[in-house]
Design an enzyme around this catalytic site. Structure first.
Site, short mmCIF file in Angstrom:
data_model
loop_
_atom_site.label_atom_id
_atom_site.label_comp_id
_atom_site.label_asym_id
_atom_site.label_seq_id
_atom_site.Cartn_x
_atom_site.Cartn_y
_atom_site.Cartn_z
N ASP A 174 -2.12 -5.69 -7.48
CA ASP A 174 -1.56 -4.43 -8.01
C ASP A 174 -0.11 -4.67 -8.43
OD1 ASP A 174 -0.14 -4.42 -5.54
OD2 ASP A 174 -1.67 -3.17 -4.60
N LYS A 197 -4.27 -1.97 -11.07
CA LYS A 197 -5.15 -1.27 -10.11
C LYS A 197 -4.91 0.24 -10.21
CE LYS A 197 -4.40 -0.84 -5.28
NZ LYS A 197 -4.25 -1.43 -3.94
C1 R5P Z 1 -1.76 -1.38 -1.06
O1 R5P Z 1 -0.76 -1.02 -1.68
C2 R5P Z 1 -1.73 -2.56 -0.14
O2 R5P Z 1 -0.79 -3.50 -0.55
C3 R5P Z 1 -3.09 -3.20 -0.05
O3 R5P Z 1 -3.48 -3.65 -1.34
C4 R5P Z 1 -4.15 -2.24 0.46
O4 R5P Z 1 -3.66 -1.50 1.53
C5 R5P Z 1 -5.38 -2.98 0.88
O5 R5P Z 1 -6.33 -2.06 1.32
P1 R5P Z 1 -7.88 -2.28 1.03
O6 R5P Z 1 -8.23 -3.64 1.55
O7 R5P Z 1 -8.56 -1.18 1.83
O8 R5P Z 1 -8.09 -2.11 -0.43
#
Ligand code: R5P
Length: 323
Positions: A174, A197
């Site tokens: 992201d 993302k």
């Molecule tokens: C979001 O901003 C974080 O950096 C992670 O990308 C996110 O928390 C990951 O969560 P999940 O594995 O549930 O997509």
């Protein structure tokens, strides 16, 4: 009256990652502080040091792993007990800062729970917090006392360099992770790509990977993130990168929350390897996955605890890359 003040270190730990605290204590050549921890039949937590802590510098370890509220409450109660027992200083070591992602309002009437967690540690009596790879650096401003921010990026990069060397592209899943990807790329002499993302802020844990900026075709891609929770973010990015012709796809993150179904999602996405650290204990089911590599952060935590205790520089340990 003049008296010499001898500093004494004590390391205590909550029940959520005793292994890591023990590893750190072993590296520092100290024993874990003797702590009586128990629960009343109502579920209330009890903690009491079995030895005097008067005048000592205490480090209280706890991983904020599920059940996360119990983990935080236990650490707060240990800190309260040590403060009331006249510890000279109390450092709360939370390798993963629970609720770190609730750091701002994205909808009206939302809480900012990360700030609340910081306030709770201040109220309990912590003089300093220590954490690893915070979701966002400004969490340090959520408390009024010093906050030492460590990073596991050198440990993860060193491992990655032993398994892939050529044609490496570091991919941030992201836009917010762009700086992190650049740090990895510097260590691995690699290129950087970014995934666009999209998340619906009204739904928890759901996101989509829509596009990639940068070259991933015929490259060994490493998707780097701070947290793997449901695995949705990294697996969506991995699938997209595969369709764009990546030779191999690895994922690496400091914190392996790996909540329900994460490892299955990762396995189904055909990811070559998943690298996390032991800031959190690996959940039962996930630890059996053949492609999961867990690296220990004990060495950097031990060096940092020693530096804090001796009033030495912490950033020196990370060559200034811990910001
Ligand atoms: C979001 O901003 C974080 O950096 C992670 O990308 C996110 O928390 C990951 O969560 P999940 O594995 O549930 O997509």
């Amino acid at each position: 009256m003049d008296i010499a003040h001898f500093k004494q270190m004590r390391i205590f730990c909550g029940s959520h990652n005793v292994e890591l605290a023990q590893e750190v204590a072993d590296l520092l050549g100290v024993s874990l502080g003797r702590l009586h921890r128990s629960k009343f039949s109502s579920g209330e937590v009890y903690a009491r040091s079995n030895e005097s802590v008067r005048g000592t510098d205490c480090f209280v370890f706890q991983s904020h792993s599920p059940p996360i509220n119990d983990a935080i409450m236990e650490q707060l109660i240990i800190i309260d007990a040590l403060r009331r027992a006249s510890a000279h200083s109390i450092t709360a070591v939370m390798p993963y800062f629970g609720y770190c992602r609730q750091d701002k309002k994205v909808l009206p009437r939302e809480p900012i729970t990360a700030r609340l967690v910081g306030d709770l540690f201040m109220t309990a009596g912590a003089d300093r917090l220590v954490s690893v790879d915070l979701h966002t650096g400004q969490l340090q401003g959520f408390i009024t006392k010093p906050f030492d921010h460590l990073t596991a990026i050198p440990i993860i990069s060193e491992y990655l360099a032993t398994v892939i060397s050529d044609d490496v592209t570091i991919v941030s899943p992201d836009a917010g992770g762009g700086k992190r990807a650049e740090k990895y790329a510097r260590q691995l002499n690699a290129d950087v790509a970014l995934v666009y993302k999209r998340r619906d802020v009204r739904l928890h844990n759901i996101s989509e990977a829509l596009a990639v900026t940068g070259v991933v075709e015929d490259r060994n891609a490493v998707i780097v993130d701070d947290i793997i929770d449901t695995g949705g973010t990294v697996t969506n990015a991995a699938k997209l990168i595969r369709t764009m012709g990546a030779k191999s796809v690895r994922i690496a993150a400091t914190h392996g929350v790996l909540s329900m179904g994460a490892m299955q999602r990762i396995t189904e996405a055909g990811i070559d390897e998943v690298v996390v650290t032991n800031t959190l204990p690996v959940p039962e089911g996930a630890s059996r996955a053949g492609n999961l590599k867990v690296l220990s952060i004990a060495s950097i935590v031990a060096k940092s605890v020693q530096a804090i205790f001796t009033d030495d520089s912490v950033s020196k340990i990370f060559l200034g890359e811990n910001f």
